[in-house]
Write a protein that holds these residues in place. Structure first.
Motif, PDB file in Angstrom:
ATOM      1  N   ASN A  25      -5.073   9.927   5.175  1.00 15.69           N
ATOM      2  CA  ASN A  25      -6.290   9.571   4.380  1.00 15.69           C
ATOM      3  C   ASN A  25      -6.310  10.352   3.196  1.00 15.69           C
ATOM      4  OD1 ASN A  25      -7.105   7.287   5.848  1.00 15.69           O
ATOM      5  ND2 ASN A  25      -8.306   8.534   7.215  1.00 15.69           N
ATOM      6  N   LYS A  26      -6.052  11.511   3.242  1.00 15.07           N
ATOM      7  CA  LYS A  26      -5.816  12.396   2.044  1.00 15.07           C
ATOM      8  C   LYS A  26      -4.825  11.862   0.959  1.00 15.07           C
ATOM      9  CE  LYS A  26      -7.674  16.616   4.449  1.00 15.07           C
ATOM     10  NZ  LYS A  26      -7.342  17.738   5.082  1.00 15.07           N
ATOM     11  N   LEU A  27      -3.623  11.526   1.666  1.00 15.19           N
ATOM     12  CA  LEU A  27      -2.442  11.433   0.857  1.00 15.19           C
ATOM     13  C   LEU A  27      -2.759  10.245  -0.228  1.00 15.19           C
ATOM     14  CD1 LEU A  27       0.366  12.176   2.965  1.00 15.19           C
ATOM     15  CD2 LEU A  27      -0.039  13.352   0.753  1.00 15.19           C
ATOM     16  N   ILE A  28      -3.390   9.165   0.630  1.00 14.03           N
ATOM     17  CA  ILE A  28      -3.402   7.846  -0.109  1.00 14.03           C
ATOM     18  C   ILE A  28      -4.765   7.453  -0.878  1.00 14.03           C
ATOM     19  CG2 ILE A  28      -2.015   6.772   1.889  1.00 14.03           C
ATOM     20  CD1 ILE A  28      -4.784   5.434   2.963  1.00 14.03           C
ATOM     21  N   ALA A  29      -5.536   8.377  -0.955  1.00 10.76           N
ATOM     22  CA  ALA A  29      -6.822   8.352  -1.607  1.00 10.76           C
ATOM     23  C   ALA A  29      -6.219   8.246  -3.094  1.00 10.76           C
ATOM     24  CB  ALA A  29      -7.648   9.620  -1.327  1.00 10.76           C
ATOM     25  N   GLY A  30      -6.846   7.032  -3.788  1.00  9.38           N
ATOM     26  CA  GLY A  30      -6.461   6.960  -5.155  1.00  9.38           C
ATOM     27  C   GLY A  30      -5.153   6.407  -5.415  1.00  9.38           C
ATOM     28  N   THR A  31      -4.401   6.181  -4.391  1.00  9.91           N
ATOM     29  CA  THR A  31      -3.112   5.607  -4.802  1.00  9.91           C
ATOM     30  C   THR A  31      -2.893   4.023  -4.579  1.00  9.91           C
ATOM     31  OG1 THR A  31      -2.200   5.805  -2.466  1.00  9.91           O
ATOM     32  CG2 THR A  31      -2.230   7.770  -3.966  1.00  9.91           C
ATOM     33  N   GLU A  32      -1.808   3.495  -4.695  1.00 11.46           N
ATOM     34  CA  GLU A  32      -1.586   2.313  -4.354  1.00 11.46           C
ATOM     35  C   GLU A  32      -1.620   1.816  -3.219  1.00 11.46           C
ATOM     36  OE1 GLU A  32       2.794   3.537  -5.022  1.00 11.46           O
ATOM     37  OE2 GLU A  32       0.799   4.384  -5.277  1.00 11.46           O
ATOM     38  N   TYR A  33      -1.427   2.878  -1.945  1.00  9.92           N
ATOM     39  CA  TYR A  33      -1.596   2.665  -0.516  1.00  9.92           C
ATOM     40  C   TYR A  33      -2.981   2.724  -0.133  1.00  9.92           C
ATOM     41  CZ  TYR A  33       3.369   3.736  -1.644  1.00  9.92           C
ATOM     42  OH  TYR A  33       4.573   3.908  -2.070  1.00  9.92           O
ATOM     43  N   ALA A  34      -3.887   2.864  -1.042  1.00 10.92           N
ATOM     44  CA  ALA A  34      -5.243   3.336  -0.285  1.00 10.92           C
ATOM     45  C   ALA A  34      -6.064   2.302   0.372  1.00 10.92           C
ATOM     46  CB  ALA A  34      -6.416   3.583  -1.333  1.00 10.92           C
ATOM     47  N   ASP A  35      -5.580   0.893   0.120  1.00 11.07           N
ATOM     48  CA  ASP A  35      -6.305  -0.312   0.887  1.00 11.07           C
ATOM     49  C   ASP A  35      -5.221  -1.014   1.794  1.00 11.07           C
ATOM     50  OD1 ASP A  35      -8.610   0.189  -0.634  1.00 11.07           O
ATOM     51  OD2 ASP A  35      -8.036  -1.014  -2.366  1.00 11.07           O
ATOM     52  N   LEU A  36      -4.190  -0.442   1.766  1.00 13.66           N
ATOM     53  CA  LEU A  36      -3.147  -1.064   2.910  1.00 13.66           C
ATOM     54  C   LEU A  36      -3.246  -0.788   4.208  1.00 13.66           C
ATOM     55  CD1 LEU A  36       0.329  -0.573   0.729  1.00 13.66           C
ATOM     56  CD2 LEU A  36      -1.340  -2.416   0.333  1.00 13.66           C
ATOM     57  N   ALA A  37      -2.913  -1.750   5.035  1.00 13.37           N
ATOM     58  CA  ALA A  37      -2.866  -1.645   6.547  1.00 13.37           C
ATOM     59  C   ALA A  37      -1.870  -0.591   6.948  1.00 13.37           C
ATOM     60  CB  ALA A  37      -2.569  -3.179   7.097  1.00 13.37           C
ATOM     61  N   LEU A  38      -2.023  -0.134   7.996  1.00 19.37           N
ATOM     62  CA  LEU A  38      -1.121   1.196   8.417  1.00 19.37           C
ATOM     63  C   LEU A  38       0.344   0.753   8.260  1.00 19.37           C
ATOM     64  CD1 LEU A  38      -1.191   3.935   9.378  1.00 19.37           C
ATOM     65  CD2 LEU A  38      -1.364   3.237  11.592  1.00 19.37           C
ATOM     66  N   GLU A  39       0.590  -0.476   9.031  1.00 23.71           N
ATOM     67  CA  GLU A  39       1.914  -1.063   8.702  1.00 23.71           C
ATOM     68  C   GLU A  39       2.453  -1.163   7.665  1.00 23.71           C
ATOM     69  OE1 GLU A  39      -0.508  -2.240  10.428  1.00 23.71           O
ATOM     70  OE2 GLU A  39       0.049  -2.240  12.819  1.00 23.71           O
ATOM     71  N   LYS A  40       1.818  -1.443   6.499  1.00 27.14           N
ATOM     72  CA  LYS A  40       2.003  -1.963   5.023  1.00 27.14           C
ATOM     73  C   LYS A  40       2.642  -0.677   4.560  1.00 27.14           C
ATOM     74  CE  LYS A  40       2.994  -4.812   1.873  1.00 27.14           C
ATOM     75  NZ  LYS A  40       4.238  -5.604   1.944  1.00 27.14           N
ATOM     76  N   VAL A  41       1.672   0.603   4.860  1.00 29.01           N
ATOM     77  CA  VAL A  41       2.043   1.701   4.156  1.00 29.01           C
ATOM     78  C   VAL A  41       3.262   2.279   4.599  1.00 29.01           C
ATOM     79  CG1 VAL A  41       1.328   4.302   4.061  1.00 29.01           C
ATOM     80  CG2 VAL A  41      -0.390   2.226   4.263  1.00 29.01           C
ATOM     81  N   ILE A  42       3.647   2.022   5.986  1.00 27.66           N
ATOM     82  CA  ILE A  42       4.865   2.327   6.571  1.00 27.66           C
ATOM     83  C   ILE A  42       6.171   1.572   6.088  1.00 27.66           C
ATOM     84  CG2 ILE A  42       6.320   2.235   8.662  1.00 27.66           C
ATOM     85  CD1 ILE A  42       3.612   2.577  10.094  1.00 27.66           C
ATOM     86  N   THR A  43       6.178   0.387   6.047  1.00 27.74           N
ATOM     87  CA  THR A  43       6.947  -0.404   5.473  1.00 27.74           C
ATOM     88  C   THR A  43       7.231  -0.401   3.783  1.00 27.74           C
ATOM     89  OG1 THR A  43       5.688  -2.298   5.061  1.00 27.74           O
ATOM     90  CG2 THR A  43       7.081  -2.261   7.100  1.00 27.74           C
ATOM     91  N   SER A  44       6.080   0.398   3.099  1.00 28.91           N
ATOM     92  CA  SER A  44       6.247   0.388   1.810  1.00 28.91           C
ATOM     93  C   SER A  44       6.723   1.772   1.388  1.00 28.91           C
ATOM     94  CB  SER A  44       4.769   0.247   0.997  1.00 28.91           C
ATOM     95  OG  SER A  44       4.442  -1.160   1.341  1.00 28.91           O
ATOM     96  N   THR A  45       6.847   2.692   2.228  1.00 29.07           N
ATOM     97  CA  THR A  45       7.379   3.970   2.209  1.00 29.07           C
ATOM     98  C   THR A  45       8.610   4.437   2.738  1.00 29.07           C
ATOM     99  OG1 THR A  45       5.911   4.980   3.782  1.00 29.07           O
ATOM    100  CG2 THR A  45       5.143   4.767   1.421  1.00 29.07           C
ATOM    101  N   VAL A  46       8.931   3.687   3.557  1.00 31.39           N
ATOM    102  CA  VAL A  46      10.197   4.123   4.555  1.00 31.39           C
ATOM    103  C   VAL A  46      11.527   4.079   3.545  1.00 31.39           C
ATOM    104  CG1 VAL A  46      10.534   1.601   5.096  1.00 31.39           C
ATOM    105  CG2 VAL A  46      11.499   3.542   6.663  1.00 31.39           C
ATOM    106  N   GLY A  47      12.377   5.321   3.600  1.00 33.24           N
ATOM    107  CA  GLY A  47      13.557   5.416   3.006  1.00 33.24           C
ATOM    108  C   GLY A  47      13.315   5.657   1.446  1.00 33.24           C
ATOM    109  N   LYS A  48      12.109   6.163   1.394  1.00 31.73           N
ATOM    110  CA  LYS A  48      11.921   6.543  -0.351  1.00 31.73           C
ATOM    111  C   LYS A  48      11.492   8.273  -0.105  1.00 31.73           C
ATOM    112  CE  LYS A  48       9.895   2.169  -1.874  1.00 31.73           C
ATOM    113  NZ  LYS A  48       8.748   1.462  -2.268  1.00 31.73           N
ATOM    114  N   PRO A  49      12.622   8.886  -0.389  1.00 36.62           N
ATOM    115  CA  PRO A  49      12.273  10.458  -0.362  1.00 36.62           C
ATOM    116  C   PRO A  49      10.960  11.083  -1.087  1.00 36.62           C
ATOM    117  CG  PRO A  49      14.468   9.816  -0.943  1.00 36.62           C
ATOM    118  CD  PRO A  49      13.750   8.604  -1.072  1.00 36.62           C
ATOM    119  N   GLU A  50      10.769  10.293  -2.128  1.00 39.90           N
ATOM    120  CA  GLU A  50       9.512  10.881  -2.900  1.00 39.90           C
ATOM    121  C   GLU A  50       8.389  10.370  -2.048  1.00 39.90           C
ATOM    122  OE1 GLU A  50      10.102   6.974  -4.769  1.00 39.90           O
ATOM    123  OE2 GLU A  50      11.134   8.461  -3.775  1.00 39.90           O
TER     124      GLU A  50
END
Length: 208
Positions: A51-76
Motif C-alpha cells: 500500500n505504501k509503494l503503490i500510493a500515487g502510482t499507476e498501480y494504486a487502483d489495480l487489483a492485486l493480480e494486476k499489480v503482479i502481472t504488471s510488475t513481474v520481470g521488471k527489475p525496477e
C-alpha cells in the motif's frame, strides 16, 4: 461545504485478508503462535508495504493480480512485485490448509491426481519433495498445466500464474512458516501439512 483533503488516502488500499479459521485451529500441526506471527506480522507486512509503494502510482487502483502481472520481470519494479505476490501467495496458502484436512481428495480431484501421479500418495510424496528441496525460501505448488496436474516449486515471491500455470494449492516453505514449531525439520512440517491440513476441496475449486 469544505473540501476534504484525500490526497494522502488510497482510493482502494489492499487489505489483510482474515484467516479462514481461528489462530489455534491448525494445532498441533501449526501452532497459534506461528499463525499469529505469520499472518499478523509477515503477511500484514507485505500488505502494508504494498500500500505504501503503490500510493500515487499507476498501480494504486489495480487489483492485486494486476499489480503482479504488471510488475513481474521488471527489475525496477521488484519491490512492487515481491510485496504484491507475497500478499497473494499468503492468502492462497491460508486457504490451502484447513482444520482436519488431508485424507482422501474429492473423487473428481482424486481421478486427476491418479492420472498424473499414479496415486494420491505419490502426489503427496512429490509435493513434500518439492517443499523440502526448494533451496532457501519459497513455495511448493500443485498446479494445472493445461488439463494436467503437476508439482512445481518457486523461489522467494515467485508465483505459478506468471509462468503459465493454474495454482491449485501451496505449501509455504519460508522459514517463518514453520521454524517456531519445527526448527530445521522442514520435511516433518511438509509431511504433517500434507497428512493433516491440506485442503483438497480448495484445490478442486481452483481446478474448475
Amino acid at each position: 461545504m469544505s473540501k476534504i483533503d484525500t490526497s494522502s488516502v488510497l482510493a482502494t488500499p489492499h487489505v489483510l485478508s482474515p484467516l479462514p479459521y481461528a489462530e489455534n485451529a491448525l494445532e498441533p500441526i501449526i501452532t497459534a503462535k506461528t499463525l499469529s506471527f505469520h499472518h499478523g506480522k509477515h503477511h500484514k507486512g507485505y500488505v502494508d508495504n504494498l500500500n505504501k509503494l503503490i500510493a500515487g502510482t499507476e498501480y494504486a487502483d489495480l487489483a492485486l493480480e494486476k499489480v503482479i502481472t504488471s510488475t513481474v520481470g521488471k527489475p525496477e519494479k521488484t519491490a512492487f512485485f515481491n510485496n504484491a505476490a507475497q500478499a497473494w501467495n499468503h492468502t492462497f496458502y491460508w486457504n490451502s490448509l484447513k482444520p482436519n484436512g488431508g485424507g482422501e481428495p474429492p473423487a473428481a480431484l482424486k481421478q486427476k491426481i491418479e492420472a498424473a501421479f499414479g496415486s494420491v500418495e505419490a502426489c503427496k510424496k512429490e509435493l513434500a519433495s518439492a517443499a523440502v528441496s526448494q533451496f532457501g525460501s519459497g513455495w511448493a505448488w500443485l498446479v494445472l498445466e493445461g488439463a494436467v496436474l503437476k508439482v512445481v516449486k518457486t523461489a522467494n515471491a515467485d508465483i505459478p500464474m506468471t509462468l503459465g500455470f493454474t495454482p491449485l494449492l501451496t505449501i509455504d516453505v519460508w522459514e517463518h512458516a514453520y521454524y517456531l514449531d519445527y526448527q530445521n525439520r522442514r520435511v516433518d512440517y511438509a509431511n504433517a501439512v500434507l497428512d493433516k491440513l491440506i485442503n483438497w476441496e480448495f484445490a478442486l475449486q481452483n481446478a474448475g
